[in-house]
Design an enzyme around this catalytic site. Structure first.
Site, short mmCIF file in Angstrom:
data_model
loop_
_atom_site.label_atom_id
_atom_site.label_comp_id
_atom_site.label_asym_id
_atom_site.label_seq_id
_atom_site.Cartn_x
_atom_site.Cartn_y
_atom_site.Cartn_z
N TYR A 1 -1.87 -12.73 18.94
CA TYR A 1 -1.22 -12.56 20.25
C TYR A 1 -1.33 -13.85 21.05
O TYR A 1 -2.42 -14.43 21.14
CB TYR A 1 -1.89 -11.43 21.04
N THR B 1 20.90 -18.28 20.07
CA THR B 1 20.08 -17.74 18.99
C THR B 1 19.72 -18.90 18.08
O THR B 1 20.30 -19.99 18.18
CB THR B 1 20.84 -16.69 18.15
N LYS C 1 22.01 -18.41 13.54
CA LYS C 1 23.41 -18.42 13.09
C LYS C 1 23.69 -19.76 12.42
O LYS C 1 23.07 -20.05 11.40
CB LYS C 1 24.32 -18.12 14.29
N ARG D 1 15.48 -15.40 12.85
CA ARG D 1 16.02 -14.58 13.92
C ARG D 1 15.27 -14.91 15.21
O ARG D 1 14.03 -14.86 15.23
CB ARG D 1 15.82 -13.09 13.63
#
Ligand code: DSN
Length: 418
Positions: A53, A227, A230, A236
């Site tokens: 985390y 993003t 692509k 992602r």
């Protein structure tokens, strides 16, 4: 890919992953927002970084044990800045939609107006489609193309809307628009009404990084968001870039704690790896080839009577009117192409009279096939497959096309799968 543990611990999921590998290996991917990442990016994504985390930002975390994470995130930030000529980068956004939403909250107040591209003219859901929550928070107004024959945006009408509606953000960007935007004109409109100029470059980030599309920062845009998976060919995820320090601080706060919890650090590391790949000279060759391939495919489709919206492309994508071209709606063409191993998606076309679930168009693009090493000759072959399948007389024709698709696919291995 080889899986050392999954096949033993979870044969069901392992089997399904192998099935998907086979689908990717033996088919042709034309969804213009998809790509194949390198094995190096894939390795970073599946690393032990998943176990940590890291709320906060490098040097200012809420939990201990983040000294390595700080180095990883700082490196991802530096590479993103270098790649796009930015002064500040946030690489924590989980995806494109969160990057959009965080940017709206950083730059505008609830109730403020945002001027974005009409959705059927190429805009994106997160640019204020009524089904999104964000459309309940901000007020979205629209600009459109002047003509679907050329794709030119109606900048005069856009300016009139901006002057009448007083937007806080002028949003350039699209998910189904095959032409280059005039960022200079948009920047001028934003300046005239005192709005921020923001570019959502999710689709074309790879083209910008490789010098195959214009960088909105060169025309004075305030913020660029994207993003990373692509045409940029990363994991992602999302990112938000800006120049100005105060704006950067606002964006960081809007991402965390405003909108997200802890960053997904294996994705941040994978972004760093992908940015590193995109900084290499060969990525420029890749980006230019994506566009050359799209132009070759577009020309071949049009030569065979396919009606392309804007009559061609300047970027990686094409949008075809399936009803005019084949006498069938986009969904029918998507389905028949699925049968032969060619994947694309049904899509609305400008001022579509049909519905989003059964639109008139299909959208297709070349980033993924270009990653496999295909060039103009293969693009013409794929265009021929599409037209033959869409006009096929029956199952025998489709079976023959499927075999030819398989043959072409196997000659161009998918990175990491073979
Ligand atoms: N799903 C992406 C696209 O296909 O354009 C963005 O939403």
């Amino acid at each position: 890919m080889d899986y050392r543990f999954l096949d033993k611990t979870d044969p069901l999921i392992h089997g399904l992953i192998k099935e998907e590998e086979e689908r990717q290996r033996t088919g042709l991917e034309l969804i213009c927002s998809e790509n194949y990442v390198s094995p190096a990016v894939m390795e970073a994504m599946s690393s032990v970084l998943n176990n940590k985390y890291s709320e906060g930002y490098p040097g200012a975390r809420y939990y201990g044990g983040n000294e390595v994470m700080d180095k990883i995130e700082a490196e991802a930030i530096e590479r993103a800045k270098q790649l796009f000529g930015a002064g500040h980068a946030n690489v924590q956004s989980h995806a494109g939609a969160p990057a959009n939403i965080a940017t709206y909250f950083a730059l505008a107040e609830p109730g403020d107006t945002i001027l974005g591209m009409d959705l059927s003219h190429g805009g994106h859901l997160t640019h204020g489609h009524p089904v999104t929550h964000v459309a309940k928070v901000f007020r979205f107004v629209r600009y459109k193309m002047k003509s679907i024959e050329t794709g030119e945006i109606d900048y005069d009408a856009m300016r009139q809307v901006a002057k009448a509606e007083n937007p806080k953000i002028v949003l350039a960007g699209f998910s189904a628009y095959p032409r280059e935007l005039n960022y200079k004109a948009m920047r001028a409109i934003a300046t005239e009404v005192g709005a921020y100029a923001v570019a959502d470059v999710a689709h074309i980030a790879g083209l910008i990084a490789g010098g195959a599309a214009r960088n909105p920062f060169d025309d004075g845009f305030d913020v660029m968001l994207s993003t990373t998976h692509k045409s940029l060919r990363g994991p992602r995820g999302g990112m938000i870039l800006t120049h100005e320090r105060e704006l950067g601080k606002k964006i960081d706060k809007a991402v965390f704690p405003g909108f997200q919890g802890g960053p997904i650090m294996q994705m941040v590391a994978a972004k760093a790896v992908a940015f590193g790949e995109a900084l290499k000279p060969e990525f420029k060759t890749y980006a230019l080839q994506i566009v050359a391939n799209a132009k070759a495919m577009a020309q071949r489709l049009m030569d065979q009577g396919v009606k392309l919206i804007t009559n061609g492309t300047d970027n990686h994508l094409m949008l075809a009117d399936a009803v005019k071209s084949f006498g069938k709606p986009g969904g029918d063409i998507q389905n028949v192409l699925d049968e032969v191993g060619i994947t694309l998606n049904k899509n609305m076309i400008a001022d579509d009279l049909r519905s989003a679930m059964s639109p008139s168009g299909i959208r297709l693009g070349t980033p993924a096939l270009t990653t496999r090493g295909m060039k103009e000759a293969e693009m013409r072959q794929v265009a021929d497959f599409i037209v033959r399948a869409a006009r096929a007389g029956g199952n025998e024709d489709l079976k023959k096309i499927r075999a030819e698709v398989m043959d072409l696919s196997l000659r161009f291995p998918v990175p990491g799968i073979g």
